[in-house]
Design a protein around this motif. Structure first.
Motif, PDB file in Angstrom:
ATOM      1  N   ASP A  86       0.757  -1.299   0.199  1.00  0.00           N
ATOM      2  CA  ASP A  86       0.000   0.107  -0.002  1.00  0.00           C
ATOM      3  C   ASP A  86       0.947   1.079   0.019  1.00  0.00           C
ATOM      4  OD1 ASP A  86      -2.039   1.786   0.312  1.00  0.00           O
ATOM      5  OD2 ASP A  86      -2.490   1.470   2.210  1.00  0.00           O
ATOM      6  N   ALA A 114      -0.882   4.008  -1.115  1.00  0.00           N
ATOM      7  CA  ALA A 114      -1.914   5.017  -1.127  1.00  0.00           C
ATOM      8  C   ALA A 114      -1.890   5.457   0.602  1.00  0.00           C
ATOM      9  CB  ALA A 114      -3.178   4.513  -1.343  1.00  0.00           C
ATOM     10  N   ASP A 150      -4.404   7.944   1.685  1.00  0.00           N
ATOM     11  CA  ASP A 150      -4.434   9.196   1.071  1.00  0.00           C
ATOM     12  C   ASP A 150      -3.822  10.295   2.199  1.00  0.00           C
ATOM     13  OD1 ASP A 150      -4.229  11.270  -0.935  1.00  0.00           O
ATOM     14  OD2 ASP A 150      -6.083  11.831  -0.488  1.00  0.00           O
ATOM     15  N   THR A 151      -2.958   9.715   2.947  1.00  0.00           N
ATOM     16  CA  THR A 151      -2.102  10.144   3.922  1.00  0.00           C
ATOM     17  C   THR A 151      -2.571  10.149   5.406  1.00  0.00           C
ATOM     18  OG1 THR A 151      -1.354  12.126   2.349  1.00  0.00           O
ATOM     19  CG2 THR A 151      -0.912  12.258   4.775  1.00  0.00           C
ATOM     20  N   ASN A 158      -2.617  17.843  -3.780  1.00  0.00           N
ATOM     21  CA  ASN A 158      -3.741  17.140  -4.036  1.00  0.00           C
ATOM     22  C   ASN A 158      -4.101  17.203  -5.786  1.00  0.00           C
ATOM     23  OD1 ASN A 158      -5.321  15.141  -2.566  1.00  0.00           O
ATOM     24  ND2 ASN A 158      -7.112  16.215  -3.320  1.00  0.00           N
ATOM     25  N   HIS A 211      -0.990  17.307   4.238  1.00  0.00           N
ATOM     26  CA  HIS A 211      -0.322  16.512   3.021  1.00  0.00           C
ATOM     27  C   HIS A 211       1.190  16.802   3.158  1.00  0.00           C
ATOM     28  CE1 HIS A 211      -4.024  15.414   0.619  1.00  0.00           C
ATOM     29  NE2 HIS A 211      -3.877  15.022   1.821  1.00  0.00           N
ATOM     30  N   THR A 264      -2.622   6.166  -4.242  1.00  0.00           N
ATOM     31  CA  THR A 264      -4.023   6.708  -4.127  1.00  0.00           C
ATOM     32  C   THR A 264      -4.875   7.017  -5.202  1.00  0.00           C
ATOM     33  OG1 THR A 264      -4.706   8.586  -2.691  1.00  0.00           O
ATOM     34  CG2 THR A 264      -2.790   9.052  -4.297  1.00  0.00           C
TER      35      THR A 264
END
Length: 455
Positions: free
Chosen positions: A78, A80, A83-84, A232, A263, A422
């Motif tokens: 993984d 992704a 997504d953080t 993003n 992020h 992600t």
């Protein structure tokens, strides 16, 4: 900047259909579960989960470190990481131990009472980011919303300025982009906006100090809310002197500066704020600091904290629109303390950033080997490749270089061979358990995908 991906579209379409068919064959359990979810809006518990390149989402069975297993028994490396949200890795032992102790031994999931864990977390965030006064939320979206309210109150100004194609969660004020005439327009997909976003917000391109100054000169901007690097929309890094210029202009025009590190925390233990020695008035952050348990936070400079607490006319205790019953709850505070104290440490970041460097170097070598007009950007432990070269310098350029069909193909191709990126873009994030062997496996599959695309 080239936006030609260098790929034969007919071949891409044929390969994408093949990979989607393989995905369906590999995930019958996920397909059944998705088909039966009649009482979930959009068939998922949160509509963003429908962002999937293969037509339906993978259903989770187990997750630990940087490994996920789905309900069909497929295992994935993984990259992704939620997504953080799982930058600390999935269910790191110090976090699960702290949360379990809080729930089972000590008790108190939600009490509206402070804990010593919260004080520790605030002190550690102050040490890392350099702002002394911290308050907690459950998401970075709420942290941003509450910071915006405070800065409107203390300045008496109505507008917030953001960068085009920024990411600040679902903050209403952030859903604005630079239009063809250089002025702000509502971002496509801004669902049910309470008012026209141009009434609440101004916008400037990232890396454009002249454009920023034009907007600040109106004199109605309470705060600039920005990521120190756009994330993003693909990683867009600041050019030399840009961030210092932003800080100078905000001071010149009496505007506060908020760094959203949700992020960009990937840059290091103190995020981009510490890495680039920035001096914002507010830092907002969420996701990663709780090790996967919902939490957000905002930190204030001493001057701003004093200005706010000195205002007897501001209701910061009851109905001021700042705060929430579950914010700062004992469970999220236990998780945040454990994550900061034992998981996302300086040693862990050294490993994560070193692994990300190897990831970026390897991707660039593969892309160059096929002579594709693509680029690679890295921000600490976070890496992204774009279908444009040179790398985009602002959000509008980055959005213009998107290639949804190509992106989806690569995501499904990787997923079919046990690697997840992600789903919103080509982002790979390293956690403390990500290894160089994991990086090599991604590169092996990525190379095979490009070989098929360019044959």
């Amino acid at each position: 900047m080239s936006t030609d991906s260098g790929i034969d579209r007919a071949r891409l379409h044929k390969l994408a259909e093949r990979e989607r068919s393989r995905f369906t064959d590999r995930h019958p359990g996920s397909a059944r579960a998705y088909g039966k979810a009649d009482h979930l809006f959009g068939r998922v518990p949160m509509t963003w989960m429908n962002k999937t390149a293969a037509g339906f989402p993978i259903y989770l069975a187990t997750a630990r470190g940087n490994r996920i297993t789905d309900v069909d028994g497929n295992e994935f490396i993984d990259f992704a990481l939620g997504d953080t949200g799982a930058m600390a890795g999935h269910s790191p032992d110090p976090v699960t131990t702290a949360v379990t102790r809080r729930i089972t031994e000590l008790g108190g999931l939600s009490t509206m009472l402070p804990t010593e864990d919260a004080a520790f977390a605030g002190a550690e965030l102050a040490r890392r980011f350099g702002l002394p006064a911290w308050s907690f939320a459950l998401t970075a979206t709420d942290a941003n919303r509450w910071a915006i309210r405070l800065l409107r109150a203390v300045t008496g100004r109505s507008k917030i300025l953001v960068n085009s194609y920024c990411y600040h969660g679902s903050v209403d004020e952030s859903l604005i982009v630079v239009g063809p005439d250089g002025e702000g327009v509502s971002r496509e997909g801004n669902v049910g906006a309470p008012v026209d976003v141009t009434e609440t917000s101004r916008v400037a391109e990232f890396n454009d100090l002249a454009g920023l100054e034009r907007q600040l000169a109106h004199g109605d901007v309470a705060a600039v809310l920005m990521e120190p690097a756009l994330t993003n929309i693909g990683i867009v890094l600041p050019e030399d002197g840009y961030l210092a210029g932003v800080r100078e202009l905000t001071r010149t025009y009496g505007t506060y500066l908020i760094n959203d590190e949700t992020h960009t925390f990937s840059a290091g233990p103190g995020g981009a704020t510490a890495f680039w020695d920035l001096r914002p008035d507010v830092v907002t952050i969420g996701k990663a600091i709780g090790g996967g348990v919902p939490v957000g936070a905002y930190g204030l400079s001493a001057e701003l904290a004093d200005a706010l607490t000195g205002r007897s006319d501001l209701d910061l205790i009851d109905m001021g629109g700042v705060g929430g019953t579950l914010a700062g709850n004992p469970v999220s505070m236990a998780a945040t303390r454990a994550t900061l104290e034992h998981v996302l440490t300086e040693t862990a970041f050294d490993h994560m950033i070193g692994t990300a460097s190897a990831f970026a170097d390897g991707i660039q070598k593969i892309i160059d080997g096929y002579a594709l007009p693509w680029s690679v950007s890295r921000l600490g432990a976070r890496v992204e490749y774009r279908f444009a070269n040179p790398a985009p310098r602002n959000g509008t350029e980055s959005a213009g270089s998107a290639d949804a069909e190509l992106e989806d193909f690569l995501h499904v191709y990787l997923a079919n061979r046990g690697v997840l990126l992600t789903p919103f873009h080509n982002m790979a994030l390293m956690c403390p358990t990500t290894s160089l062997a994991d990086v090599s496996r991604h590169h092996e599959i990525f190379d095979a995908a490009l070989k098929e695309l360019t044959a």
